[in-house]
Design a protein around this motif. Structure first.
Motif, mmCIF file in Angstrom:
data_model
loop_
_atom_site.group_PDB
_atom_site.id
_atom_site.type_symbol
_atom_site.label_atom_id
_atom_site.label_comp_id
_atom_site.label_asym_id
_atom_site.label_seq_id
_atom_site.Cartn_x
_atom_site.Cartn_y
_atom_site.Cartn_z
ATOM 1 N N GLU A 159 -9.493 -15.984 -0.048
ATOM 2 C CA GLU A 159 -9.528 -15.840 -1.508
ATOM 3 C C GLU A 159 -8.239 -15.187 -2.000
ATOM 4 N N GLN A 160 -7.782 -14.173 -1.278
ATOM 5 C CA GLN A 160 -6.550 -13.505 -1.685
ATOM 6 C C GLN A 160 -5.371 -14.464 -1.638
ATOM 7 N N LYS A 161 -5.270 -15.227 -0.575
ATOM 8 C CA LYS A 161 -4.152 -16.160 -0.446
ATOM 9 C C LYS A 161 -4.195 -17.198 -1.569
ATOM 10 N N ALA A 162 -5.383 -17.686 -1.867
ATOM 11 C CA ALA A 162 -5.527 -18.686 -2.927
ATOM 12 C C ALA A 162 -5.100 -18.111 -4.272
ATOM 13 N N ASN A 214 0.455 -5.717 2.826
ATOM 14 C CA ASN A 214 1.075 -4.679 3.647
ATOM 15 C C ASN A 214 2.587 -4.853 3.747
ATOM 16 N N ILE A 215 3.239 -3.887 4.369
ATOM 17 C CA ILE A 215 4.695 -3.830 4.401
ATOM 18 C C ILE A 215 5.308 -5.000 5.165
ATOM 19 N N SER A 225 -3.754 -8.148 4.505
ATOM 20 C CA SER A 225 -4.440 -7.261 5.443
ATOM 21 C C SER A 225 -5.903 -7.598 5.656
ATOM 22 N N LEU A 226 -6.496 -8.336 4.720
ATOM 23 C CA LEU A 226 -7.909 -8.662 4.844
ATOM 24 C C LEU A 226 -8.151 -9.607 6.016
ATOM 25 N N TYR A 265 0.836 -1.200 0.000
ATOM 26 C CA TYR A 265 0.000 0.000 0.000
ATOM 27 C C TYR A 265 0.875 1.257 0.000
ATOM 28 N N GLY A 266 1.846 1.278 0.877
ATOM 29 C CA GLY A 266 2.705 2.440 0.993
ATOM 30 C C GLY A 266 3.503 2.715 -0.273
#
Length: 106
Positions: A74-77, A59-60, A65-66, A23-24
């Motif tokens: 879902e993001q990890k998959a 994230n850093i 972050s979800l 994000y940063g």
DNA sequence: TAAATGACAAGTG
DNA sequence: CCACTTGCCATTT
């Protein structure tokens, strides 16, 4: 639409498959040093409409972050299916998978 | 108009 | 590495 928002969307669309960014970092590339939270808000609200690869943004710390009840799995998959690896603490090694425009390989 | 909120980040112990 | 604090800032309440 605001210039910053437009830049953020363009940058996210350029993240290549199999890489991630934070994000940063996106905020910096879009011209703001402290807009990480705005980037997260943009992703949350515009990712569907603009068909963004939202799953390539973490994230850093290298973690997702979800929350588990809101898209974490879902993001990890999606990341796993692109070849991105997680360690035993569910962290991605940014040294290896962070998107580096300019691509400095060995 | 003030207070709370959030898909963040960096510092400290 | 974990827990907690501070800084951040647009959007929602």
């Amino acid at each position: 639409m605001e210039e910053f928002t437009r830049s953020v969307i363009e940058i996210i669309k350029q993240i290549p498959k199999g890489r991630v960014t934070t994000y940063g970092r996106i905020s910096l590339m879009a011209g703001r040093s402290r807009g990480a939270r705005q980037v997260s808000r943009i992703l949350h609200t515009m990712s569907r409409k603009y068909n963004l690869p939202w799953h390539r943004v973490i994230n850093i710390k290298g973690t997702i972050s979800l929350p588990e009840y809101g898209g974490y799995y879902e993001q990890k998959a999606r990341l796993l299916s692109e070849g991105i690896e997680f360690d035993e603490k569910d962290r991605v090694d940014l040294k290896t998978f962070l998107w580096n425009p300019g691509d400095i390989e060995c």
